[in-house]
Design a protein around this motif. Structure first.
Motif, mmCIF file in Angstrom:
data_model
loop_
_atom_site.group_PDB
_atom_site.id
_atom_site.type_symbol
_atom_site.label_atom_id
_atom_site.label_comp_id
_atom_site.label_asym_id
_atom_site.label_seq_id
_atom_site.Cartn_x
_atom_site.Cartn_y
_atom_site.Cartn_z
ATOM 1 N N THR A 1 -0.161 -45.974 -24.252
ATOM 2 C CA THR A 1 0.164 -45.748 -25.652
ATOM 3 C C THR A 1 -0.956 -44.956 -26.296
ATOM 4 O O THR A 1 -2.124 -45.343 -26.236
ATOM 5 C CB THR A 1 0.355 -47.100 -26.377
ATOM 6 O OG1 THR A 1 1.383 -47.810 -25.693
ATOM 7 C CG2 THR A 1 0.764 -46.904 -27.826
ATOM 8 N N GLY B 1 12.090 -44.466 -36.004
ATOM 9 C CA GLY B 1 11.796 -44.826 -34.613
ATOM 10 C C GLY B 1 11.435 -43.651 -33.722
ATOM 11 O O GLY B 1 11.246 -43.811 -32.523
ATOM 12 N N HIS C 1 5.558 -49.377 -30.238
ATOM 13 C CA HIS C 1 5.227 -50.401 -31.246
ATOM 14 C C HIS C 1 3.816 -50.913 -31.057
ATOM 15 O O HIS C 1 3.283 -50.888 -29.984
ATOM 16 C CB HIS C 1 6.230 -51.552 -31.145
ATOM 17 C CG HIS C 1 7.647 -51.049 -31.277
ATOM 18 N ND1 HIS C 1 8.157 -50.560 -32.452
ATOM 19 C CD2 HIS C 1 8.622 -50.880 -30.346
ATOM 20 C CE1 HIS C 1 9.408 -50.143 -32.248
ATOM 21 N NE2 HIS C 1 9.707 -50.312 -30.983
#
Ligand code: ADP
Length: 263
Positions: free
Chosen positions: A113, A185, A263
């Motif tokens: 990430t 999103g 997320h």
């Protein structure tokens, strides 16, 4: 008299022989075999080119660093041409290597990430030297992190390709704008140029392997048609996409790389 050999004394000679065999064995309709052979050729050619390129890069750096004495004005001008051309070759060979890897279903997928703002900033910094004095490269980043779960190298290369194209295909210069935003999103990286643009009928061809659209206006611009193919494959690997979202022939283009927000 035997013809010139492309792969003198190379450990890849066996692979070369296999390629020739493969070519002979594949019928025109055997699309999968042809694709496999193309991938092998890409891999082989890029590996073979990497070694001489490393030597060229090394000597150019030593010359630039003054290791062989200071450069006269005329030699400096020649050096600039050599550096520019070598940078183009580096980029091409890199694209070929990565495209071969992308086409290989066995290639591992790694993901972490990361904040796309940092990746886009890096990509813009790395293409900035290729902007001519007529270009303005503007990067617009949001105040908050834009997290995506991707392989940093692949997506960096994808963004760099799109930015590089924006500069390359706007030979008269103008602003190249790169923005990042996050909504619903999705993370979106948009690159807009005011260059040659693309005719609507050619839009999908750009994303195919070796897909180039040659027009009188762009035929002098070097390329092999792998950048966008690779960029789209890289984005799709992580659930995203690359598309031409705006533009017309002669009216500039906007490419968008989208990725699911992490997320
Ligand atoms: P390459 O630049 O090596 O040809 P790409 O896959 O990156 O390969 O691009 C494929 C083709 O798409 C290019 O040959 C060019 O015709 C077109 N193209 C890509 N980006 C742009 C752009 N920003 N403006 C106009 N044409 C573009």
């Amino acid at each position: 008299m035997p013809g010139p050999r492309l792969l003198r004394g190379s450990a890849d000679e066996t692979l070369a022989a296999e390629l020739v065999e493969g070519f002979n064995a594949a019928s025109d309709t055997d699309a999968a075999a042809v694709e496999r052979i193309k991938t092998d050729i890409l891999r082989l050619a890029s590996h073979e080119l990497r070694t001489p390129l490393t030597v060229l890069n090394g000597y150019l750096s030593l010359l630039r660093a003054g290791f062989f004495g200071s450069l006269s004005e005329s030699v400096d001008r020649v050096m600039q041409i050599l550096e520019r051309r070598t940078a183009e070759m580096n980029a091409l060979v890199n694209d070929m290597l990565v495209a071969a890897r992308v086409a290989d279903p066995q290639a591992p997928t790694e993901a972490e990430t990361l904040d796309l703002r940092i990746l886009v900033r890096d990509a813009a910094d790395s293409v900035a030297p290729r902007a001519s004095g007529r270009h303005t490269l503007r990067v617009e980043l949001p105040g908050e992190a834009v997290p995506a779960r991707v392989d940093a190298d692949r997506i960096l290369l994808a963004v760099r390709n799109i930015l590089d194209n924006a500069l390359k295909y706007s030979p008269s210069g103008g602003e190249v704008r790169c923005s990042v935003d996050a909504a619903d999103g999705w993370a979106r990286v948009r690159v807009t140029d005011h260059g040659l643009g693309i005719a609507p009928d050619d839009r999908e061809k750009l994303f195919t392997r070796f897909g180039r659209v040659l027009t009188p206006a762009n035929s002098h611009i070097p390329g092999i048609g792998l950048g966008l193919y690779f960029s789209r494959e890289a984005a799709r690997r992580y659930g995203g996409d690359v598309a031409l979202v705006d533009g017309e022939e002669g009216g500039g283009s906007t490419f968008e790389l989208s990725l699911p927000l992490a997320h």
